[in-house]
Every structure is written in structure tokens, then in C-alpha cells.
Design a protein around this motif. Structure first.
Motif, mmCIF file in Angstrom:
data_model
loop_
_atom_site.group_PDB
_atom_site.id
_atom_site.type_symbol
_atom_site.label_atom_id
_atom_site.label_comp_id
_atom_site.label_asym_id
_atom_site.label_seq_id
_atom_site.Cartn_x
_atom_site.Cartn_y
_atom_site.Cartn_z
ATOM 1 N N MET A 38 10.085 -1.433 -8.768
ATOM 2 C CA MET A 38 9.600 -1.774 -7.437
ATOM 3 C C MET A 38 8.113 -2.093 -7.470
ATOM 4 S SD MET A 38 10.140 0.419 -3.953
ATOM 5 C CE MET A 38 11.772 0.863 -4.517
ATOM 6 N N TRP A 39 7.373 -1.381 -8.323
ATOM 7 C CA TRP A 39 5.932 -1.614 -8.431
ATOM 8 C C TRP A 39 5.617 -2.996 -8.999
ATOM 9 C CZ3 TRP A 39 5.478 3.922 -10.656
ATOM 10 C CH2 TRP A 39 5.326 4.832 -9.595
ATOM 11 N N SER A 40 6.621 -3.655 -9.608
ATOM 12 C CA SER A 40 6.390 -5.012 -10.102
ATOM 13 C C SER A 40 6.144 -5.980 -8.954
ATOM 14 C CB SER A 40 7.595 -5.482 -10.927
ATOM 15 O OG SER A 40 7.834 -4.618 -12.019
ATOM 16 N N HIS A 41 6.614 -5.619 -7.744
ATOM 17 C CA HIS A 41 6.418 -6.467 -6.568
ATOM 18 C C HIS A 41 5.208 -6.011 -5.747
ATOM 19 C CE1 HIS A 41 10.408 -8.221 -7.254
ATOM 20 N NE2 HIS A 41 10.835 -7.000 -7.455
ATOM 21 N N LEU A 42 4.406 -5.091 -6.297
ATOM 22 C CA LEU A 42 3.309 -4.497 -5.534
ATOM 23 C C LEU A 42 2.250 -5.529 -5.155
ATOM 24 C CD1 LEU A 42 2.047 -1.840 -4.475
ATOM 25 C CD2 LEU A 42 0.868 -1.657 -6.663
ATOM 26 N N SER A 43 1.872 -5.513 -3.881
ATOM 27 C CA SER A 43 0.767 -6.345 -3.395
ATOM 28 C C SER A 43 -0.111 -5.473 -2.512
ATOM 29 C CB SER A 43 1.290 -7.550 -2.605
ATOM 30 O OG SER A 43 2.005 -7.122 -1.459
ATOM 31 N N GLY A 87 11.682 -13.608 0.199
ATOM 32 C CA GLY A 87 11.370 -12.898 -1.031
ATOM 33 C C GLY A 87 11.342 -11.388 -0.872
ATOM 34 N N ARG A 88 10.905 -10.720 -1.954
ATOM 35 C CA ARG A 88 10.764 -9.267 -1.987
ATOM 36 C C ARG A 88 9.275 -8.931 -2.042
ATOM 37 N NH1 ARG A 88 15.017 -6.026 -4.356
ATOM 38 N NH2 ARG A 88 13.465 -4.996 -5.665
ATOM 39 N N HIS A 89 8.828 -8.023 -1.187
ATOM 40 C CA HIS A 89 7.420 -7.654 -1.108
ATOM 41 C C HIS A 89 7.321 -6.131 -0.974
ATOM 42 C CE1 HIS A 89 6.518 -11.933 -0.410
ATOM 43 N NE2 HIS A 89 7.593 -11.907 0.362
ATOM 44 N N TYR A 90 6.376 -5.565 -1.701
ATOM 45 C CA TYR A 90 6.201 -4.110 -1.677
ATOM 46 C C TYR A 90 4.714 -3.797 -1.583
ATOM 47 C CZ TYR A 90 6.224 0.777 -3.148
ATOM 48 O OH TYR A 90 6.045 2.140 -3.198
ATOM 49 N N TRP A 91 4.348 -2.861 -0.715
ATOM 50 C CA TRP A 91 2.962 -2.409 -0.627
ATOM 51 C C TRP A 91 2.964 -0.925 -0.288
ATOM 52 C CZ3 TRP A 91 5.491 -5.427 2.833
ATOM 53 C CH2 TRP A 91 5.558 -5.009 4.159
ATOM 54 N N GLU A 92 1.833 -0.269 -0.548
ATOM 55 C CA GLU A 92 1.706 1.165 -0.311
ATOM 56 C C GLU A 92 0.483 1.439 0.554
ATOM 57 O OE1 GLU A 92 3.711 2.677 -4.532
ATOM 58 O OE2 GLU A 92 1.633 3.196 -4.070
ATOM 59 N N VAL A 93 0.614 2.441 1.409
ATOM 60 C CA VAL A 93 -0.477 2.845 2.299
ATOM 61 C C VAL A 93 -0.774 4.318 2.037
ATOM 62 C CG1 VAL A 93 -1.263 3.076 4.680
ATOM 63 C CG2 VAL A 93 0.271 1.196 4.044
ATOM 64 N N ILE A 94 -2.037 4.616 1.717
ATOM 65 C CA ILE A 94 -2.457 6.002 1.458
ATOM 66 C C ILE A 94 -2.732 6.673 2.797
ATOM 67 C CG2 ILE A 94 -4.165 7.462 0.316
ATOM 68 C CD1 ILE A 94 -4.675 5.142 -1.628
ATOM 69 N N VAL A 95 -1.999 7.757 3.083
ATOM 70 C CA VAL A 95 -2.169 8.482 4.349
ATOM 71 C C VAL A 95 -2.782 9.862 4.119
ATOM 72 C CG1 VAL A 95 -0.267 7.240 5.424
ATOM 73 C CG2 VAL A 95 0.201 9.383 4.239
ATOM 74 N N GLN A 96 -2.661 10.388 2.902
ATOM 75 C CA GLN A 96 -3.215 11.688 2.520
ATOM 76 C C GLN A 96 -2.890 12.780 3.532
ATOM 77 O OE1 GLN A 96 -3.833 12.073 -0.352
ATOM 78 N NE2 GLN A 96 -5.283 10.696 -1.300
ATOM 79 N N LEU A 124 2.696 6.140 1.508
ATOM 80 C CA LEU A 124 3.924 5.559 2.049
ATOM 81 C C LEU A 124 4.144 4.196 1.410
ATOM 82 C CD1 LEU A 124 6.140 5.997 4.277
ATOM 83 C CD2 LEU A 124 4.752 4.501 5.711
ATOM 84 N N GLY A 125 5.338 3.980 0.857
ATOM 85 C CA GLY A 125 5.685 2.697 0.259
ATOM 86 C C GLY A 125 6.617 1.920 1.167
ATOM 87 N N ILE A 126 6.388 0.616 1.295
ATOM 88 C CA ILE A 126 7.215 -0.238 2.144
ATOM 89 C C ILE A 126 7.743 -1.386 1.299
ATOM 90 C CG2 ILE A 126 7.325 -1.668 4.218
ATOM 91 C CD1 ILE A 126 4.399 0.655 3.858
ATOM 92 N N LEU A 127 9.075 -1.529 1.239
ATOM 93 C CA LEU A 127 9.716 -2.625 0.514
ATOM 94 C C LEU A 127 10.432 -3.521 1.513
ATOM 95 C CD1 LEU A 127 10.614 -3.995 -2.145
ATOM 96 C CD2 LEU A 127 12.638 -2.515 -2.091
ATOM 97 N N ALA A 128 10.000 -4.781 1.594
ATOM 98 C CA ALA A 128 10.637 -5.767 2.464
ATOM 99 C C ALA A 128 11.467 -6.698 1.590
ATOM 100 C CB ALA A 128 9.587 -6.558 3.247
ATOM 101 N N ASN A 129 12.777 -6.518 1.639
ATOM 102 C CA ASN A 129 13.699 -7.388 0.897
ATOM 103 C C ASN A 129 14.311 -8.349 1.902
ATOM 104 O OD1 ASN A 129 15.635 -8.614 -0.674
ATOM 105 N ND2 ASN A 129 16.297 -6.716 -1.666
ATOM 106 N N LEU A 130 13.632 -9.479 2.110
ATOM 107 C CA LEU A 130 13.993 -10.379 3.193
ATOM 108 C C LEU A 130 15.245 -11.179 2.885
ATOM 109 C CD1 LEU A 130 10.411 -11.542 4.230
ATOM 110 C CD2 LEU A 130 11.803 -9.692 5.154
ATOM 111 N N GLN A 131 15.615 -11.324 1.590
ATOM 112 C CA GLN A 131 16.881 -11.988 1.282
ATOM 113 C C GLN A 131 18.056 -11.171 1.787
ATOM 114 O OE1 GLN A 131 14.398 -12.211 -0.863
ATOM 115 N NE2 GLN A 131 14.361 -14.233 -1.765
ATOM 116 N N LYS A 132 17.985 -9.855 1.600
ATOM 117 C CA LYS A 132 19.052 -8.969 2.044
ATOM 118 C C LYS A 132 18.875 -8.500 3.481
ATOM 119 C CE LYS A 132 20.353 -7.045 -2.456
ATOM 120 N NZ LYS A 132 20.541 -5.780 -3.217
#
Length: 474
Positions: free
Chosen positions: A273-278, A331-340, A403-411
Motif C-alpha cells: 500500500m505504501w507503494s501508492h503513498l503520496s 486510480g489508486r491513491h494512498y496518503w497518511e495524516v499524523i494525528v498523534q 491515519l491512512g487513507i486508501l482511495a481505490n477509485l476503480q473499485k
């Protein structure tokens, strides 16, 4: 020009500055000292003046603390006075209360290893962290840095072992192919030699028979037939046709199949999943006026100015949001937000307003909780999955710090994860034809307890899986 020590002393009290203020003429005084001079030297109608150069100052003069000068004076004070040398000196912070325990108002000098939070001495002696294992802050820092280095070394060692296994497997398969090629070549060469010998023998017989057939003297012809034993039919070993099955590259195809099996086994875990990290940059134009965006556009804060009473007292209000500059349609897009440790936050995606400049004029429901917005809200340990007017409470075992968010817009899927453990928190079915924007809402600062930012996680020199794998295939 005097010594450094002299420049850090007030001309009035002749001691190190306390809350130093700078006048327009360039001279510095303690705040209480200059106020005392002006109170004793004249009435309120008398113009303010500088005790050093006697220059008169405007009647509306404002006195602001010179934090830079205060820091220098305070540091020198700690160096020269023995009673203060054991004190902990830290960088100046805009929120000094953050360095003290919220419960006991004592300095946070210790770190609880069980709860993983900074604590004061009273927390350990009589508070909630009594009998917990604690370290000094600097010891905890050293321990964490050592642990991080150990983790890095162990992970690097594991990858080295994987590379050794893969390299060894490749060498083995190449050796099998080379050996198979060598023995197949030797066998074919042997078959060729046998066939060439048979052909040579047949050619010799053909030549002798041809010569015999040209003999014109009958007696000599008959004598040659008897000498060469040609009364009986020739019994020549037939030339063997090479069996196609013997030339089948079966072992080579087996090797290729094994390599394919290995590739399939690895592909089940790749790409990660981290391969799609932006790390989308935040769009300050879409931010609510009460929000502050960092210069690198990776963080969003609640502004430090007092909150107007007209604003909602609730920590969660979807209006106080900021959108990312980048939107996604395929496409597939993944990003993370630090909330601590933030007690309140709201993170998700939304289609956003048609014109981001009109975002602030929209109602609070226009960002976050309408039928094309999907979010996770956290409030003091409680997690809610929010979409439109629906809210679902989530069962979360371990507190989410990233928090990690994965948007798989194809599915048509939008999934939220605990980014540290890669544990799925909740998935939404997303049916949307409009571009979607990452959205961050740090929520309002409740009594100074929610000042921490929301931060877009970012890594340096990101390895692009798609580009590298396509290059490898070529």
C-alpha cells in the motif's frame, strides 16, 4: 560597546533583563523598570521618554516583550548563578504550559514507558502513573533513538537475507540451465557422430557397388561378388530417427515454471500500500480563516487567537476544514495524516465546492458531512465513520496516531487504516463521478488542549513501484 553580560542587563535595575522591552530609540529596559520610571517621573500627561538618551516618545507607545533578548538574558542567568545551573533549559515556546503537567502544573521531566507519555514527578509518586516504569526524558530519547536504529538495522538485515535467498535461487536456476544445456549438447553431439559414421559407411558401400556395377568382365564381376559376400542382401543398421521427446526442453520449462511460481508468491505481497503513498499539498485558499497552514503546506493548525463567542463551542464542525490542492478521479491513491495525541480531529475526502474560493461562504454541511463526503472523526478516544447524515461508531483497539487513507477509485472503495499497524478501521463504498479532495479538519482548540497540528506524512526519495517494475520488465 560593553561586554555581552552588560548588554543583557537593564540600565535601571542593573540586573539581567526580566521581560525586556525595546523602545523606538533602540534602548532596552525591564518592563516593570520602565513602567516604574514613567510612573515616578511624571503624571500621565507628561510625555514618555527614554531614561538613557532622554528622547521623548509618542503618547501611544506600546511595550512589547523582546523574546530574543529575553532568551539570551535567561540563558546567561542560568550559566552564572550556581542555584540555576541544574535547571533544564529548553527552547522558547509559544505555549509554555505545554511543558508542564496539565494535572499537577509541574515540569514534565520524566517519560512513562508504559503509557508512552511525558509525566511529572507527582504523576509517578501520587498520580495515575504511580508504580509505572519511567525514564528521564533524555534517557527516553536515547532509548527511542537506539531502538529506532536497531529496528532499521534488523529490517536491513532481513532484506539482506531475502536478497541472499533470491540471489542464491537465481544462481541455482542458472546453473541448472547451464548444466542442462551442456549435457543436451553432449548428447546431441554424440547422436550426430553416430549418424555421421553410418552415413559414411553407407556412402562407402554405395561407391563400391557403383564401381562393381561398372565391371564389364563377367569373371571378375562374379569374383568381386563372392569376395564382398554380396550373394545375400545387405544387413545395414538403419539410421535411427532422433526421438522428439528426447529433445524436449522439459527441465528448462520446469525451471521457468518454478520462477513463475516464485513471482506469483511474491506478487501476493506487492505492491505494498505504501507503494501508492503520496503527500498532497494543502490549499490555503480553501482553508477556513480560523485555520493556519504551514509554509510547506503539509500542516494545518487552529489559529492561536481567541475564538469568537459566536463560533460553535463544539470541537467538531465540518466547516473548519482545508482541502488538498490535488484531486483524484481515477486510480489508486494512498496518503497518511499524523494525528498523534490530538483529542479532536476530522479527516477524510470530499468533492468540495465547485469553486474552492466559495468554500467559506458555504454552510458547514458543505465540507465533510454531505452525500459526497466520507470522513473519520475522533473525539477523546471515540471514533466515528461519517457519511451524509449517518454516523457509525467504530471499535478501535489501539489509539490511532497516524491515519491512512486508501482511495481505490476503480473499485469504488475508500478505506481508512491505522497507518502504524495497517489495521483496517472502516471502508466506504464510494460512488462519485466528481473529483475528490483529501480534507483535513484540526477541529477547534478547546481550552488550549487541541493546539497540535494535523500533518501530511511525507517521505524523501519515494520509490515509484510502477516506474521501476515497468523498467525491470523491459
Amino acid at each position: 560597546m560593553g561586554t555581552v553580560e552588560e548588554t543583557l542587563k537593564c540600565p535601571v535595575c542593573q540586573d539581567f533583563f526580566t521581560d525586556p522591552v525595546s523602545l523606538s530609540c533602540g534602548h532596552d529596559f525591564c518592563l516593570t523598570c520602565i513602567q516604574a520610571v514613567w510612573e515616578t517621573e511624571g503624571s500621565d500627561e507628561v510625555p514618555f521618554f527614554c531614561p538613557e538618551c532622554q528622547i521623548f516618545l509618542p503618547s501611544d507607545v506600546t511595550l512589547e516583550i523582546n523574546t530574543n533578548l529575553q532568551t539570551k538574558a535567561h540563558a546567561l542567568l542560568h550559566q552564572q548563578r550556581s542555584a540555576l545551573r541544574e535547571h533544564t533549559v529548553v527552547e522558547v515556546t509559544g505555549d509554555p504550559l505545554s511543558l508542564k503537567c496539565q494535572e499537577h502544573r509541574d515540569e514534565l521531566k520524566l517519560f512513562c514507558m508504559e503509557e508512552m507519555v511525558p509525566v511529572c514527578c507527582l504523576c509517578v509518586l501520587v498520580g495515575m502513573h504511580k508504580n509505572h516504569k519511567v525514564f528521564q526524558l533524555h534517557e527516553a530519547c536515547v532509548d527511542f533513538k537506539t531502538s529506532a536504529a536497531d529496528f532499521k538495522e534488523r529490517i536491513s538485515d532481513k532484506y539482506s537475507r531475502i536478497r541472499v535467498v533470491l540471489d542464491g535461487d537465481e544462481r541455482l536456476m542458472m546453473q541448472i540451465i547451464d548444466a542442462e544445456e551442456m549435457y543436451m549438447t553432449e548428447w546431441l553431439e554424440a547422436q550426430r557422430g553416430h549418424m555421421e559414421a553410418q552415413i559414411k559407411e553407407i556412402d562407402s558401400l554405395r561407391a563400391s557397388r557403383k564401381s562393381l556395377l561398372q565391371e564389364e568382365i563377367e569373371l571378375r564381376f562374379l569374383q568381386q561378388i563372392k569376395a564382398q559376400n554380396l550373394w545375400n542382401p545387405l544387413d545395414l543398421t538403419p539410421i535411427q530417427e532422433v526421438d522428439k521427446d528426447l529433445c524436449d526442453l522439459e527441465k528448462l520449462t520446469t525451471v521457468e515454471r518454478l520462477v513463475d511460481d516464485l513471482s506469483v508468491a511474491l506478487s501476493q505481497h506487492f505492491p505494498r500500500m505504501w507503494s501508492h503513498l503520496s503527500s498532497p499539498a494543502l490549499d490555503s485558499k480553501s482553508a477556513h480563516p480560523k485555520l493556519e497552514i504551514s509554509q510547506d503546506r503539509k500542516q494545518v493548525y487552529w489559529r492561536t487567537q481567541p475564538v469568537s463567542e459566536a463560533l460553535s463551542p463544539q470541537p467538531y464542525d465540518s466547516q473548519y476544514s482545508v482541502l488538498a490542492q490535488e484531486s483524484f478521479t481515477t486510480g489508486r491513491h494512498y496518503w497518511e495524516v499524523i494525528v498523534q495525541e490530538k483529542p479532536y480531529w476530522l479527516v477524510g475526502v470530499t468533492t468540495g465546492p465547485v469553486d474552492k474560493r466559495d468554500a467559506l461562504s458555504q454552510s458547514s454541511s458543505s465540507l465533510g458531512v454531505h452525500n459526497t463526503s466520507w470522513c473519520i472523526y475522533h473525539g477523546y478516544g471515540q471514533y466515528l465513520a461519517c457519511h451524509d447524515t449517518q454516523e457509525k461508531q467504530l471499535s478501535v483497539g489501539k489509539r490511532v496516531r497516524k491515519l491512512g487513507i486508501l482511495a481505490n477509485l476503480q473499485k469504488g472503495e475508500l478505506s481508512f487504516y491505522n497507518a502504524d499497524t495497517m489495521t483496517l478501521l472502516h471502508s466506504f463504498c464510494v460512488q462519485c463521478t466528481e473529483p475528490i479532495y483529501p480534507m483535513l479538519n484540526p477541529c477547534i482548540d478547546a481550552s488550549g488542549l487541541n493546539t497540535q497540528p494535523l500533518t501530511m506524512f511525507w517521505i524523501k526519495d519515494h520509490w515509484d513501484w510502477h516506474i521501476n517494475t515497468e523498467g525491470a520488465k523491459e
